[in-house]
Design a protein around this motif. Sequence first.
Motif, PDB file in Angstrom:
ATOM      1  N   PHE A 145       0.822  -1.208   0.000  1.00  0.00           N
ATOM      2  CA  PHE A 145       0.000   0.000   0.000  1.00  0.00           C
ATOM      3  C   PHE A 145       0.852   1.253   0.000  1.00  0.00           C
ATOM      4  O   PHE A 145       0.418   2.307  -0.418  1.00  0.00           O
ATOM      5  CB  PHE A 145      -0.920   0.041   1.219  1.00  0.00           C
ATOM      6  CG  PHE A 145      -2.103  -0.870   1.121  1.00  0.00           C
ATOM      7  CD1 PHE A 145      -2.806  -1.002  -0.048  1.00  0.00           C
ATOM      8  CD2 PHE A 145      -2.510  -1.598   2.220  1.00  0.00           C
ATOM      9  CE1 PHE A 145      -3.902  -1.847  -0.130  1.00  0.00           C
ATOM     10  CE2 PHE A 145      -3.603  -2.438   2.151  1.00  0.00           C
ATOM     11  CZ  PHE A 145      -4.296  -2.564   0.974  1.00  0.00           C
ATOM     12  N   ILE A 156      -5.670  -1.465  -6.219  1.00  0.00           N
ATOM     13  CA  ILE A 156      -6.893  -1.792  -5.504  1.00  0.00           C
ATOM     14  C   ILE A 156      -8.054  -1.164  -6.261  1.00  0.00           C
ATOM     15  O   ILE A 156      -8.006   0.012  -6.622  1.00  0.00           O
ATOM     16  CB  ILE A 156      -6.869  -1.238  -4.071  1.00  0.00           C
ATOM     17  CG1 ILE A 156      -5.705  -1.810  -3.309  1.00  0.00           C
ATOM     18  CG2 ILE A 156      -8.176  -1.512  -3.361  1.00  0.00           C
ATOM     19  CD1 ILE A 156      -5.485  -1.133  -1.990  1.00  0.00           C
ATOM     20  N   LYS A 157      -9.070  -1.937  -6.487  1.00  0.00           N
ATOM     21  CA  LYS A 157     -10.272  -1.409  -7.127  1.00  0.00           C
ATOM     22  C   LYS A 157     -11.101  -0.734  -6.040  1.00  0.00           C
ATOM     23  O   LYS A 157     -11.967  -1.347  -5.432  1.00  0.00           O
ATOM     24  CB  LYS A 157     -11.032  -2.538  -7.807  1.00  0.00           C
ATOM     25  CG  LYS A 157     -10.246  -3.188  -8.927  1.00  0.00           C
ATOM     26  CD  LYS A 157     -11.003  -4.339  -9.524  1.00  0.00           C
ATOM     27  CE  LYS A 157     -10.151  -5.012 -10.579  1.00  0.00           C
ATOM     28  NZ  LYS A 157     -10.774  -6.228 -11.085  1.00  0.00           N
ATOM     29  N   GLU A 158     -10.797   0.527  -5.813  1.00  0.00           N
ATOM     30  CA  GLU A 158     -11.410   1.241  -4.687  1.00  0.00           C
ATOM     31  C   GLU A 158     -12.925   1.312  -4.787  1.00  0.00           C
ATOM     32  O   GLU A 158     -13.599   1.404  -3.775  1.00  0.00           O
ATOM     33  CB  GLU A 158     -10.783   2.628  -4.540  1.00  0.00           C
ATOM     34  CG  GLU A 158      -9.326   2.513  -4.157  1.00  0.00           C
ATOM     35  CD  GLU A 158      -8.817   3.659  -3.316  1.00  0.00           C
ATOM     36  OE1 GLU A 158      -9.621   4.357  -2.674  1.00  0.00           O
ATOM     37  OE2 GLU A 158      -7.607   3.831  -3.308  1.00  0.00           O
ATOM     38  N   LEU A 197     -14.536  -1.252  -2.610  1.00  0.00           N
ATOM     39  CA  LEU A 197     -14.321  -1.218  -1.164  1.00  0.00           C
ATOM     40  C   LEU A 197     -15.476  -0.554  -0.430  1.00  0.00           C
ATOM     41  O   LEU A 197     -16.095   0.386  -0.930  1.00  0.00           O
ATOM     42  CB  LEU A 197     -13.032  -0.463  -0.840  1.00  0.00           C
ATOM     43  CG  LEU A 197     -11.738  -1.011  -1.427  1.00  0.00           C
ATOM     44  CD1 LEU A 197     -10.569  -0.129  -1.001  1.00  0.00           C
ATOM     45  CD2 LEU A 197     -11.509  -2.451  -1.026  1.00  0.00           C
ATOM     46  N   GLU A 203     -13.341  -0.093   4.650  1.00  0.00           N
ATOM     47  CA  GLU A 203     -12.155  -0.622   3.982  1.00  0.00           C
ATOM     48  C   GLU A 203     -11.326   0.506   3.375  1.00  0.00           C
ATOM     49  O   GLU A 203     -10.099   0.470   3.410  1.00  0.00           O
ATOM     50  CB  GLU A 203     -12.551  -1.640   2.911  1.00  0.00           C
ATOM     51  CG  GLU A 203     -13.099  -2.928   3.483  1.00  0.00           C
ATOM     52  CD  GLU A 203     -13.765  -3.836   2.475  1.00  0.00           C
ATOM     53  OE1 GLU A 203     -14.070  -4.987   2.835  1.00  0.00           O
ATOM     54  OE2 GLU A 203     -13.995  -3.405   1.326  1.00  0.00           O
ATOM     55  N   VAL A 231      -7.405   1.274   4.148  1.00  0.00           N
ATOM     56  CA  VAL A 231      -6.400   1.454   3.099  1.00  0.00           C
ATOM     57  C   VAL A 231      -5.680   2.789   3.282  1.00  0.00           C
ATOM     58  O   VAL A 231      -4.456   2.860   3.194  1.00  0.00           O
ATOM     59  CB  VAL A 231      -7.037   1.362   1.693  1.00  0.00           C
ATOM     60  CG1 VAL A 231      -6.071   1.830   0.615  1.00  0.00           C
ATOM     61  CG2 VAL A 231      -7.496  -0.055   1.413  1.00  0.00           C
ATOM     62  N   ILE A 288      -9.975  -6.651   1.696  1.00  0.00           N
ATOM     63  CA  ILE A 288      -9.336  -5.710   0.776  1.00  0.00           C
ATOM     64  C   ILE A 288      -8.452  -6.485  -0.205  1.00  0.00           C
ATOM     65  O   ILE A 288      -8.474  -6.231  -1.415  1.00  0.00           O
ATOM     66  CB  ILE A 288      -8.512  -4.660   1.545  1.00  0.00           C
ATOM     67  CG1 ILE A 288      -9.448  -3.725   2.314  1.00  0.00           C
ATOM     68  CG2 ILE A 288      -7.610  -3.875   0.598  1.00  0.00           C
ATOM     69  CD1 ILE A 288      -8.758  -2.896   3.397  1.00  0.00           C
ATOM     70  N   LYS A 333     -10.184  -8.045  -3.061  1.00  0.00           N
ATOM     71  CA  LYS A 333     -10.778  -7.119  -4.014  1.00  0.00           C
ATOM     72  C   LYS A 333      -9.755  -6.448  -4.920  1.00  0.00           C
ATOM     73  O   LYS A 333     -10.109  -5.625  -5.746  1.00  0.00           O
ATOM     74  CB  LYS A 333     -11.592  -6.050  -3.268  1.00  0.00           C
ATOM     75  CG  LYS A 333     -12.776  -6.624  -2.545  1.00  0.00           C
ATOM     76  CD  LYS A 333     -13.510  -5.569  -1.765  1.00  0.00           C
ATOM     77  CE  LYS A 333     -14.663  -6.187  -0.978  1.00  0.00           C
ATOM     78  NZ  LYS A 333     -15.415  -5.178  -0.244  1.00  0.00           N
ATOM     79  N   ARG A 334      -8.502  -6.812  -4.799  1.00  0.00           N
ATOM     80  CA  ARG A 334      -7.484  -6.168  -5.622  1.00  0.00           C
ATOM     81  C   ARG A 334      -7.378  -6.784  -6.981  1.00  0.00           C
ATOM     82  O   ARG A 334      -7.876  -7.759  -7.331  1.00  0.00           O
ATOM     83  CB  ARG A 334      -6.140  -6.140  -4.936  1.00  0.00           C
ATOM     84  CG  ARG A 334      -5.567  -7.510  -4.695  1.00  0.00           C
ATOM     85  CD  ARG A 334      -4.252  -7.390  -3.954  1.00  0.00           C
ATOM     86  NE  ARG A 334      -3.674  -8.692  -3.885  1.00  0.00           N
ATOM     87  CZ  ARG A 334      -2.605  -9.076  -4.552  1.00  0.00           C
ATOM     88  NH1 ARG A 334      -1.982  -8.228  -5.305  1.00  0.00           N
ATOM     89  NH2 ARG A 334      -2.150 -10.279  -4.448  1.00  0.00           N
TER      90      ARG A 334
END
Length: 64
Positions: free
Chosen positions: A9, A17-19, A22, A26, A30, A60, A63-64
């Motif tokens: 990070f 990361i596909k924000e 989130l 989350e 991050v 998290i 989900k990346r």
Amino acid sequence: MTTYVIDHFSGDQHFVIKEELLTPREKEVVSLLRKGINRHTIAKHLSISEATLKTHIKNIMRKR
């Protein structure tokens, strides 16, 4: 695992990361990890247990 997450990070350009996927919490996690704040401090700041923080980090990572 947290050390791995913090390392990525805080500057790895290949770690995306596909924000939009989130949750608001989350996104908070991050943001704090990107600042290099340790797990204990993040949990205390968010008023959650370290176990809950670990769950957020796992989610998290998925989900990346």
